[in-house]
Design a protein around this motif. Sequence first.
Motif, mmCIF file in Angstrom:
data_model
loop_
_atom_site.group_PDB
_atom_site.id
_atom_site.type_symbol
_atom_site.label_atom_id
_atom_site.label_comp_id
_atom_site.label_asym_id
_atom_site.label_seq_id
_atom_site.Cartn_x
_atom_site.Cartn_y
_atom_site.Cartn_z
ATOM 1 N N ASP A 24 -5.962 -43.567 -4.384
ATOM 2 C CA ASP A 24 -5.087 -43.271 -5.514
ATOM 3 C C ASP A 24 -5.798 -42.436 -6.582
ATOM 4 O O ASP A 24 -5.810 -42.779 -7.765
ATOM 5 C CB ASP A 24 -4.535 -44.568 -6.132
ATOM 6 C CG ASP A 24 -3.698 -45.363 -5.150
ATOM 7 O OD1 ASP A 24 -2.981 -44.724 -4.343
ATOM 8 O OD2 ASP A 24 -3.765 -46.610 -5.159
ATOM 9 N N ARG A 25 -6.367 -41.312 -6.158
ATOM 10 C CA ARG A 25 -7.064 -40.411 -7.076
ATOM 11 C C ARG A 25 -6.151 -39.247 -7.443
ATOM 12 O O ARG A 25 -5.537 -38.622 -6.568
ATOM 13 C CB ARG A 25 -8.360 -39.891 -6.466
ATOM 14 C CG ARG A 25 -9.307 -40.999 -6.029
ATOM 15 C CD ARG A 25 -9.645 -41.967 -7.173
ATOM 16 N NE ARG A 25 -10.476 -43.051 -6.704
ATOM 17 C CZ ARG A 25 -11.799 -43.012 -6.664
ATOM 18 N NH1 ARG A 25 -12.438 -41.934 -7.080
ATOM 19 N NH2 ARG A 25 -12.463 -44.051 -6.211
ATOM 20 N N THR A 26 -6.100 -38.936 -8.724
ATOM 21 C CA THR A 26 -5.275 -37.844 -9.222
ATOM 22 C C THR A 26 -6.100 -36.565 -9.233
ATOM 23 O O THR A 26 -7.044 -36.439 -10.013
ATOM 24 C CB THR A 26 -4.755 -38.169 -10.631
ATOM 25 O OG1 THR A 26 -4.039 -39.396 -10.591
ATOM 26 C CG2 THR A 26 -3.842 -37.061 -11.145
ATOM 27 N N LEU A 27 -5.744 -35.632 -8.346
ATOM 28 C CA LEU A 27 -6.530 -34.417 -8.177
ATOM 29 C C LEU A 27 -5.601 -33.235 -7.897
ATOM 30 O O LEU A 27 -4.586 -33.372 -7.215
ATOM 31 C CB LEU A 27 -7.501 -34.567 -7.000
ATOM 32 C CG LEU A 27 -8.617 -35.611 -7.134
ATOM 33 C CD1 LEU A 27 -9.193 -35.948 -5.777
ATOM 34 C CD2 LEU A 27 -9.696 -35.092 -8.078
ATOM 35 N N ASN A 82 -7.436 -35.521 -14.375
ATOM 36 C CA ASN A 82 -8.619 -35.891 -13.616
ATOM 37 C C ASN A 82 -9.479 -36.854 -14.394
ATOM 38 O O ASN A 82 -9.608 -36.767 -15.611
ATOM 39 C CB ASN A 82 -9.422 -34.627 -13.277
ATOM 40 C CG ASN A 82 -10.520 -34.935 -12.282
ATOM 41 O OD1 ASN A 82 -11.584 -35.346 -12.683
ATOM 42 N ND2 ASN A 82 -10.227 -34.749 -11.011
ATOM 43 N N PRO A 139 -1.429 -31.686 -10.517
ATOM 44 C CA PRO A 139 -2.147 -32.647 -9.670
ATOM 45 C C PRO A 139 -1.184 -33.542 -8.901
ATOM 46 O O PRO A 139 0.006 -33.649 -9.216
ATOM 47 C CB PRO A 139 -2.962 -33.454 -10.685
ATOM 48 C CG PRO A 139 -2.142 -33.403 -11.936
ATOM 49 C CD PRO A 139 -1.467 -32.062 -11.946
ATOM 50 N N ALA A 140 -1.720 -34.189 -7.896
ATOM 51 C CA ALA A 140 -0.999 -35.201 -7.135
ATOM 52 C C ALA A 140 -1.940 -36.384 -6.925
ATOM 53 O O ALA A 140 -3.134 -36.296 -7.196
ATOM 54 C CB ALA A 140 -0.517 -34.635 -5.803
ATOM 55 N N THR A 141 -1.386 -37.476 -6.439
ATOM 56 C CA THR A 141 -2.184 -38.673 -6.186
ATOM 57 C C THR A 141 -2.525 -38.744 -4.704
ATOM 58 O O THR A 141 -1.640 -38.661 -3.844
ATOM 59 C CB THR A 141 -1.417 -39.937 -6.608
ATOM 60 O OG1 THR A 141 -1.114 -39.843 -7.999
ATOM 61 C CG2 THR A 141 -2.251 -41.180 -6.356
ATOM 62 N N TRP A 142 -3.817 -38.907 -4.417
ATOM 63 C CA TRP A 142 -4.318 -38.850 -3.048
ATOM 64 C C TRP A 142 -5.217 -40.040 -2.741
ATOM 65 O O TRP A 142 -5.933 -40.534 -3.611
ATOM 66 C CB TRP A 142 -5.151 -37.580 -2.827
ATOM 67 C CG TRP A 142 -4.465 -36.293 -3.151
ATOM 68 C CD1 TRP A 142 -4.491 -35.615 -4.332
ATOM 69 C CD2 TRP A 142 -3.651 -35.517 -2.266
ATOM 70 N NE1 TRP A 142 -3.747 -34.468 -4.245
ATOM 71 C CE2 TRP A 142 -3.212 -34.374 -2.981
ATOM 72 C CE3 TRP A 142 -3.254 -35.664 -0.936
ATOM 73 C CZ2 TRP A 142 -2.410 -33.393 -2.418
ATOM 74 C CZ3 TRP A 142 -2.457 -34.699 -0.369
ATOM 75 C CH2 TRP A 142 -2.032 -33.571 -1.109
#
Length: 426
Positions: A363-366, A2, A344-347
Amino acid sequence: MNIASVHPLPPHIHYLNGHLCMEECSLEALAREHGTPLFVYSQAAMLNALGSYQRSLAGREHLICYAMKANSTLGILQTLVRAGCGLDIVSGGELERALAAGVAPERIIFSGVGKTRHEMRRALAVGIGCFNVESRAELDVLDSVAQEADTRAPVSIRVNPNVDAKTHPYISTGLKGNKFGIAHEDVVATYRHAAQCRGLRVVGIDCHIGSQITQTGPYLDAMDRILDLVQAIESAGVPIAHIDFGGGLGIDYNGDTPPAADQLWQALLDKLETRGFGDRKILLEPGRSLVGNAGVCVTEVLYLKPGEQKNFLIVDAAMNDLPRPAMYEAFHRIVPVAPRQDAPATWDVVGPVCESGDWLGRDRTLAVQAGDLLAVLSAGAYCMSMASNYNTRGRAAELLVQGEQVTVIRQRETAADQLRLESLLP
């Protein structure tokens, strides 16, 4: 990983026992009590940002006017007015908000390119400190309105110095191609004309080159051009009592490194002294730099929607709450209120509004699940003030925190609130 773990959070925001807090208040507890989307502001952050300006100008004649278009909620205005700010307004509505917040009228500066006669009459009637005039046509209309009211309007002419602020083109205001201000080469003649108008009283000169500026150079370039003009204007027989350098100082959205306000103004004041203008009254109109990093928007995750090309994280905040990404493709950091230890995954973080432009972050890693809370950071400026009712969505509630103390400064807007001014056909 994060982003909060690789980029420090603002000082007033921190994790305590695995939960994100603002000052001494749990954002999760506030969201559960007041609902989401929810704007929460730190009073300490605003006052610390203002203090940086105030320290740099200590001992000098000056007036700091908060540019209230950044966030015009009454509780925000009161906080800054009580700490010594005047207010910079750009509409008749903002004038009424400023007066409701308790600012002395003589500490109000009226900026903007399209003031109406009604707005001018009202501002003259209450006795504002100065009109920042942006065109020869506006100057003549203000002269006429002031003469009709048997008074003289205090004016400062806004100069367009043709300086590149090195910022987003939508928020650059000091280039020849922008709608703002009077062209550098026309300024002296415009001042001569203003000095001859019976309804005007020339009091200053104004310059504002843009917003979210992260370099000192554009300010120094603009100051040189303005001081050259002051010399030329006064040589033409028109004295200038104050110099208004506007605002525009940026904040840290994503590792941005703007100079601190006190460092910036030390450099500018040094130039003033060197150029022989150290005795002039200084006016400033900061907006974003006072409130931007003081606010967060807390939003709930509604649905996870994995896809072949994109994974979408659908939240209950939308472009009507946080317009900057849709308008400017602006970046806001998004962090979990209660971080998970899951993988986490990329969203793409998106809202429920029926527009493909309704996104808050790409492309946020959460690591998240439905029902989790996220905090959109740096949401204190140009979010609530630009919020809308698109899709008949009510505007969010707003809270101001001071240590453990919480004040509701705007109640959540209901559908009934939105319908109140409308009428059905007979």
